[in-house]
Design a protein around this motif. Sequence first.
Motif, PDB file in Angstrom:
ATOM      1  N   ARG A 127      40.467 -29.600  10.956  1.00  0.00           N
ATOM      2  CA  ARG A 127      40.808 -28.192  11.189  1.00  0.00           C
ATOM      3  C   ARG A 127      41.884 -27.808  10.193  1.00  0.00           C
ATOM      4  N   THR A 128      41.871 -26.556   9.817  1.00  0.00           N
ATOM      5  CA  THR A 128      42.927 -26.087   8.919  1.00  0.00           C
ATOM      6  C   THR A 128      44.118 -25.649   9.754  1.00  0.00           C
ATOM      7  N   ALA A 129      45.244 -26.268   9.466  1.00  0.00           N
ATOM      8  CA  ALA A 129      46.486 -25.924  10.153  1.00  0.00           C
ATOM      9  C   ALA A 129      47.363 -25.105   9.207  1.00  0.00           C
ATOM     10  N   THR A 130      48.268 -24.340   9.797  1.00  0.00           N
ATOM     11  CA  THR A 130      49.240 -23.590   8.992  1.00  0.00           C
ATOM     12  C   THR A 130      50.633 -24.076   9.365  1.00  0.00           C
ATOM     13  N   ASP A 174      48.189 -24.223  20.860  1.00  0.00           N
ATOM     14  CA  ASP A 174      47.674 -24.492  19.512  1.00  0.00           C
ATOM     15  C   ASP A 174      48.754 -25.016  18.567  1.00  0.00           C
ATOM     16  N   ASN A 175      49.936 -25.329  19.088  1.00  0.00           N
ATOM     17  CA  ASN A 175      51.009 -25.807  18.205  1.00  0.00           C
ATOM     18  C   ASN A 175      51.212 -27.309  18.348  1.00  0.00           C
ATOM     19  N   LEU A 176      51.639 -27.883  17.243  1.00  0.00           N
ATOM     20  CA  LEU A 176      51.734 -29.339  17.121  1.00  0.00           C
ATOM     21  C   LEU A 176      52.951 -29.641  16.261  1.00  0.00           C
ATOM     22  N   GLU A 177      53.730 -30.656  16.636  1.00  0.00           N
ATOM     23  CA  GLU A 177      54.851 -31.046  15.761  1.00  0.00           C
ATOM     24  C   GLU A 177      54.676 -32.479  15.295  1.00  0.00           C
ATOM     25  N   LEU A 178      54.980 -32.690  14.022  1.00  0.00           N
ATOM     26  CA  LEU A 178      54.993 -34.019  13.412  1.00  0.00           C
ATOM     27  C   LEU A 178      56.392 -34.227  12.853  1.00  0.00           C
ATOM     28  N   SER A 188      61.954 -34.721   8.176  1.00  0.00           N
ATOM     29  CA  SER A 188      61.743 -33.328   8.604  1.00  0.00           C
ATOM     30  C   SER A 188      60.705 -33.289   9.710  1.00  0.00           C
ATOM     31  N   THR A 189      60.862 -32.292  10.568  1.00  0.00           N
ATOM     32  CA  THR A 189      59.835 -32.005  11.575  1.00  0.00           C
ATOM     33  C   THR A 189      59.050 -30.787  11.121  1.00  0.00           C
ATOM     34  N   LEU A 190      57.734 -30.923  11.118  1.00  0.00           N
ATOM     35  CA  LEU A 190      56.851 -29.808  10.772  1.00  0.00           C
ATOM     36  C   LEU A 190      56.230 -29.276  12.045  1.00  0.00           C
ATOM     37  N   GLU A 191      56.350 -27.967  12.226  1.00  0.00           N
ATOM     38  CA  GLU A 191      55.598 -27.329  13.309  1.00  0.00           C
ATOM     39  C   GLU A 191      54.345 -26.753  12.685  1.00  0.00           C
ATOM     40  N   LEU A 192      53.203 -27.096  13.245  1.00  0.00           N
ATOM     41  CA  LEU A 192      51.912 -26.639  12.723  1.00  0.00           C
ATOM     42  C   LEU A 192      51.224 -25.771  13.759  1.00  0.00           C
ATOM     43  N   HIS A 193      50.545 -24.751  13.279  1.00  0.00           N
ATOM     44  CA  HIS A 193      49.656 -23.986  14.154  1.00  0.00           C
ATOM     45  C   HIS A 193      48.234 -24.412  13.809  1.00  0.00           C
ATOM     46  N   VAL A 194      47.521 -24.929  14.796  1.00  0.00           N
ATOM     47  CA  VAL A 194      46.161 -25.429  14.565  1.00  0.00           C
ATOM     48  C   VAL A 194      45.228 -24.655  15.495  1.00  0.00           C
ATOM     49  N   ALA A 195      44.585 -23.626  14.954  1.00  0.00           N
ATOM     50  CA  ALA A 195      43.724 -22.788  15.799  1.00  0.00           C
ATOM     51  C   ALA A 195      42.643 -23.653  16.441  1.00  0.00           C
ATOM     52  N   GLY A 196      42.509 -23.547  17.765  1.00  0.00           N
ATOM     53  CA  GLY A 196      41.487 -24.317  18.472  1.00  0.00           C
ATOM     54  C   GLY A 196      41.887 -25.747  18.775  1.00  0.00           C
ATOM     55  N   TRP A 197      43.202 -26.082  18.615  1.00  0.00           N
ATOM     56  CA  TRP A 197      43.629 -27.460  18.901  1.00  0.00           C
ATOM     57  C   TRP A 197      43.226 -27.843  20.331  1.00  0.00           C
ATOM     58  N   PRO A 198      42.518 -28.970  20.501  1.00  0.00           N
ATOM     59  CA  PRO A 198      41.973 -29.295  21.824  1.00  0.00           C
ATOM     60  C   PRO A 198      42.974 -29.970  22.758  1.00  0.00           C
ATOM     61  N   GLY A 199      44.221 -30.134  22.334  1.00  0.00           N
ATOM     62  CA  GLY A 199      45.205 -30.851  23.140  1.00  0.00           C
ATOM     63  C   GLY A 199      45.213 -32.329  22.774  1.00  0.00           C
ATOM     64  N   HIS A 200      46.212 -33.055  23.275  1.00  0.00           N
ATOM     65  CA  HIS A 200      46.312 -34.474  22.913  1.00  0.00           C
ATOM     66  C   HIS A 200      47.003 -35.229  24.028  1.00  0.00           C
ATOM     67  N   THR A 249      48.434 -40.698   7.900  1.00  0.00           N
ATOM     68  CA  THR A 249      48.406 -40.636   9.362  1.00  0.00           C
ATOM     69  C   THR A 249      49.798 -40.319   9.891  1.00  0.00           C
ATOM     70  N   TYR A 250      49.891 -39.398  10.858  1.00  0.00           N
ATOM     71  CA  TYR A 250      51.184 -39.078  11.471  1.00  0.00           C
ATOM     72  C   TYR A 250      51.036 -38.944  12.981  1.00  0.00           C
ATOM     73  N   SER A 251      51.966 -39.554  13.695  1.00  0.00           N
ATOM     74  CA  SER A 251      51.981 -39.450  15.153  1.00  0.00           C
ATOM     75  C   SER A 251      52.373 -38.043  15.558  1.00  0.00           C
ATOM     76  N   ILE A 252      51.906 -37.642  16.717  1.00  0.00           N
ATOM     77  CA  ILE A 252      52.249 -36.321  17.241  1.00  0.00           C
ATOM     78  C   ILE A 252      53.547 -36.448  18.035  1.00  0.00           C
ATOM     79  N   ALA A 253      54.519 -35.612  17.682  1.00  0.00           N
ATOM     80  CA  ALA A 253      55.839 -35.691  18.314  1.00  0.00           C
ATOM     81  C   ALA A 253      55.941 -34.816  19.548  1.00  0.00           C
ATOM     82  N   SER A 254      55.201 -33.712  19.555  1.00  0.00           N
ATOM     83  CA  SER A 254      55.360 -32.711  20.617  1.00  0.00           C
ATOM     84  C   SER A 254      54.434 -32.991  21.792  1.00  0.00           C
ATOM     85  N   ALA A 255      54.892 -32.607  22.983  1.00  0.00           N
ATOM     86  CA  ALA A 255      54.004 -32.608  24.146  1.00  0.00           C
ATOM     87  C   ALA A 255      52.972 -31.505  23.944  1.00  0.00           C
TER      88      ALA A 255
END
Length: 250
Positions: A13-16, A71-75, A28-40, A61-67
């Motif tokens: 998926r394309t994230a912004t 559609d948002n995800l932090e690495l 650094s922590t990146l906050e990404l918006h991933v349209a349609g993210w199915p959860g994790h 490969t990067y682990s997901i930091a955020s709960a």
Amino acid sequence: MERTAIHRRVEWRTATVVERRKETDSASTLELHVAGWPGHDAGQHVDVRLTAADGYTAVRTYSIASAPDGDNLELTIELLPDGEVSPYLVESVAPGSPVDVLGPIGGWFVWHPEQTEPIQLIAGGSGIVPLMCMLRTRAQHNVTAPFHLLYSVRGPESIYYADELARLAAADFGAAITFAYTRTAPPNWPAKPQRVRAELIATAALPASQHPTAYVCGPTAFVEVVAGMLTQAGYDASRIKTERFGPTGK
Ligand SMILES: Cc1cc2nc3c(=O)[nH]c(=O)nc-3n(C[C@H](O)[C@H](O)[C@H](O)COP(=O)(O)OP(=O)(O)OC[C@H]3O[C@@H](n4cnc5c(N)ncnc54)[C@H](O)[C@@H]3O)c2cc1C
């Protein structure tokens, strides 16, 4: 029930990039918006693919930091000065930039909120990232099962999420957190800087008699040594889950 990982669609998926913020001098922590993210699930990771103007691609490969959070995800990414991808993600990528994300990936190194047994987390450096996702998910679901974290860092300035960890430790049913400083300890720290050793496991980790599940994450050598010490301490090998952040082969 959140336990739907095996049904989640794993696709590119394309994230912004929404935000890049400094975590420490070298991360650094990146906050990404991933349209349609199915959860994790807590502990899962993603593959991040960068594509240059000439079509050259690099995947890491990067682990997901955020709960899970819509559609948002932090690495959180540690800078390896001679690395190919991490310098760009830690120091350069700008809000609004696209990156491709594949995931969520991983079904073994995960913690589910319905688990009731005591949990021992052990992190070396950036290995805290998936464990932070577990701590955040625990808080999100008001889980009261004991969580202990042993976090090995070079010095106080290397701690990721320092303020949030302090808040999580102070909250009702807080996690018990022990730091192990390998190079510089804060003033008045009772021990001299040293690597995680069996004596520390014996005093800071949950006793094997409580039948904890352990999640150990960090550089390959760290993970191997710590998993060995847990086994020596009587932990059930089938309850020791490990994730290694080894070098990427070129
Ligand atoms: C499951 C998983 C989760 C991860 N989660 C995170 C995370 O949350 N945060 C994080 O910061 N990192 C994480 N990583 C590590 C991450 O995937 C990258 O390895 C890291 O960011 C380095 O990428 P890079 O492109 O900057 O460096 P690379 O260009 O891949 O180089 C990495 C290092 O390895 C050396 N190297 C490269 N190839 C070789 C080789 N063939 N032989 C010997 N040495 C070599 C390089 O000199 C450099 O020091 C994770 C890895 C895995 C497997």
